[in-house]
Design an enzyme around this catalytic site. Structure first.
Site, PDB file in Angstrom:
ATOM      1  CG  HIS A 112      -1.831  -0.981   1.416  1.00  0.00           C
ATOM      2  ND1 HIS A 112      -1.769  -2.282   2.691  1.00  0.00           N
ATOM      3  CD2 HIS A 112      -2.673  -1.598   0.437  1.00  0.00           C
ATOM      4  CE1 HIS A 112      -2.703  -2.896   2.443  1.00  0.00           C
ATOM      5  NE2 HIS A 112      -3.488  -2.574   1.216  1.00  0.00           N
ATOM      6  CD  GLN A 132      -8.944  -4.395  -6.998  1.00  0.00           C
ATOM      7  OE1 GLN A 132      -9.988  -4.955  -6.210  1.00  0.00           O
ATOM      8  NE2 GLN A 132      -7.760  -3.702  -6.362  1.00  0.00           N
ATOM      9  CG  MET A 149       4.725  -7.275   1.175  1.00  0.00           C
ATOM     10  SD  MET A 149       5.042  -5.745   2.041  1.00  0.00           S
ATOM     11  CE  MET A 149       6.746  -5.981   2.257  1.00  0.00           C
ATOM     12  CB  SER A 150      -1.582 -10.036   1.184  1.00  0.00           C
ATOM     13  OG  SER A 150      -3.001 -10.365   1.509  1.00  0.00           O
TER      14      SER A 150
HETATM   15  P1  AMP Z   1      -6.615  -4.005  -0.524  1.00  0.00           P
HETATM   16  O1  AMP Z   1      -6.374  -3.104   0.655  1.00  0.00           O
HETATM   17  O2  AMP Z   1      -6.034  -5.337  -0.278  1.00  0.00           O
HETATM   18  O3  AMP Z   1      -7.800  -3.942  -0.995  1.00  0.00           O
HETATM   19  O4  AMP Z   1      -5.495  -3.235  -1.552  1.00  0.00           O
HETATM   20  C1  AMP Z   1      -5.484  -1.842  -1.776  1.00  0.00           C
HETATM   21  C2  AMP Z   1      -4.522  -1.708  -3.078  1.00  0.00           C
HETATM   22  O5  AMP Z   1      -3.158  -2.068  -2.661  1.00  0.00           O
HETATM   23  C3  AMP Z   1      -4.963  -2.179  -4.224  1.00  0.00           C
HETATM   24  O6  AMP Z   1      -4.874  -1.460  -5.402  1.00  0.00           O
HETATM   25  C4  AMP Z   1      -3.947  -3.552  -4.230  1.00  0.00           C
HETATM   26  O7  AMP Z   1      -3.668  -4.046  -5.589  1.00  0.00           O
HETATM   27  C5  AMP Z   1      -2.412  -2.987  -3.764  1.00  0.00           C
HETATM   28  N1  AMP Z   1      -1.766  -3.852  -2.919  1.00  0.00           N
HETATM   29  C6  AMP Z   1      -2.007  -4.796  -2.048  1.00  0.00           C
HETATM   30  N2  AMP Z   1      -1.018  -5.703  -1.999  1.00  0.00           N
HETATM   31  C7  AMP Z   1      -0.007  -5.081  -2.655  1.00  0.00           C
HETATM   32  C8  AMP Z   1       1.174  -5.486  -2.953  1.00  0.00           C
HETATM   33  N3  AMP Z   1       1.931  -6.550  -2.323  1.00  0.00           N
HETATM   34  N4  AMP Z   1       2.074  -4.861  -3.708  1.00  0.00           N
HETATM   35  C9  AMP Z   1       1.613  -3.664  -4.358  1.00  0.00           C
HETATM   36  N5  AMP Z   1       0.319  -3.350  -4.452  1.00  0.00           N
HETATM   37  C10 AMP Z   1      -0.576  -4.020  -3.539  1.00  0.00           C
END
Ligand code: AMP
Length: 284
Positions: free
Chosen positions: A37, A153, A184-185
């Site tokens: 993020h 997405q 990362m997640s």
């Molecule tokens: P989320 O909070 O999981 O809905 O993610 C919010 C945004 O952050 C989305 O555009 C995701 O694709 C991006 N995002 C989540 N994980 C990563 C990552 N490891 N690397 C780059 N962008 C990410």
């Protein structure tokens, strides 16, 4: 850094910023921030004067039995990280303010939403496109940044903004990984250490597939078999999908070329992880 909780207040602020000639860059998230993020936030600065980060766990993109209730939430922790990374405004609305009584509109993209994550999570992308449209209307960004981690997405949001003539520049950013390769997640938090170890099969198998493709393997079935058998080595792993697709249509292909993307989704227990990469590009 400022935190805005009210939808009306955020929209008025955004319109006032635009009136004074300020450019707004927007990073939509569901919070529980990590370096992925924050990489979007840092890049956002190059597109605008004001960086807005939204934190909203959007109920309409979760299916029945998914992790909406248990999704990690911690606004205090997120605020400190966001301030450090240079966010100007956090927009963290309440569900009842986003979807008041009498709310009745869904934004739906056809075609590319029907495969991959759309097939295993029916209705998921309707929730995504609806909330992203709403957030664009509220935050009024000139540019919005999305991670390629959620490859489908990003493609769906690009399709929607083109089809609906939404004047927002959509920027895709590379996947940020842990030192050992795991993408990362926020959901990595759910993994036991045993499962986290098994989850390395996603990035490892993608890495192997890239090597094979770069060494001249062009047969999709051969590469998919390789990836599947590596992932199945983990005793808790249950493959949701392993596909090699064209990057813009997201349709399955049979021969590798520069448009080929390998996309994987795997359950470890009840935790579903996704990862992807272009097969003819060096791994990020
Ligand atoms: P989320 O909070 O999981 O809905 O993610 C919010 C945004 O952050 C989305 O555009 C995701 O694709 C991006 N995002 C989540 N994980 C990563 C990552 N490891 N690397 C780059 N962008 C990410």
């Amino acid at each position: 850094m400022e935190t805005i909780r009210q939808v009306d207040e955020m929209q008025l602020r955004a319109l006032a910023l635009r009136d004074t000639g300020k450019r707004i860059a927007f990073v939509p998230t569901m919070g529980y921030l990590h370096e992925g993020h924050l990489s979007l936030v840092r890049a956002a600065r190059q597109y605008a004067d004001v960086v807005v980060l939204s934190i909203f766990v959007n109920p309409t993109q979760f299916g029945v039995g998914e992790d909406f209730e248990s999704y990690p939430r911690n606004l205090e922790r997120d605020s400190a990280m966001a301030a450090d990374a240079g966010v100007d405004i956090i927009f963290a609305p309440e569900t009842a303010d986003m979807y008041p009584r009498n709310y009745a509109t869904t934004v739906r993209v056809d075609g590319i939403t029907e495969t991959l994550c759309g097939e295993s999570r029916p209705g998921h992308f309707d929730g995504v496109t609806t909330v992203v449209s709403k957030l664009f209307g509220i935050v009024q960004p000139h540019a919005a940044l999305f991670g390629m981690k959620d490859f489908q997405q990003l493609a769906v949001v690009r399709r929607m903004t083109l089809d609906l003539n939404i004047p927002v520049e959509i920027v895709g950013m590379p996947i940020v990984r842990e030192a050992d390769g795991l993408a990362m997640s926020s959901r990595n938090k759910y993994l036991s250490s045993e499962m986290r170890q098994q989850a390395l099969a996603l990035s490892d198998s993608i890495h192997n597939a890239i090597q094979a493709a770069q060494q001249g393997e062009t047969d999709v079935a051969t590469i998919m078999d390789m990836v599947k058998s590596r992932i199945k080595g983990g005793q808790d792993a249950r493959i949701d999908y392993v596909e090699i697709c064209h990057d813009s249509t997201l349709k399955p292909i049979t021969r590798i070329d520069e448009h080929s993307v390998l996309l994987v989704a795997v359950f470890f227990g009840s935790t579903r992880l996704i990862d992807n990469h272009y097969l003819l590009a060096p791994m990020d």
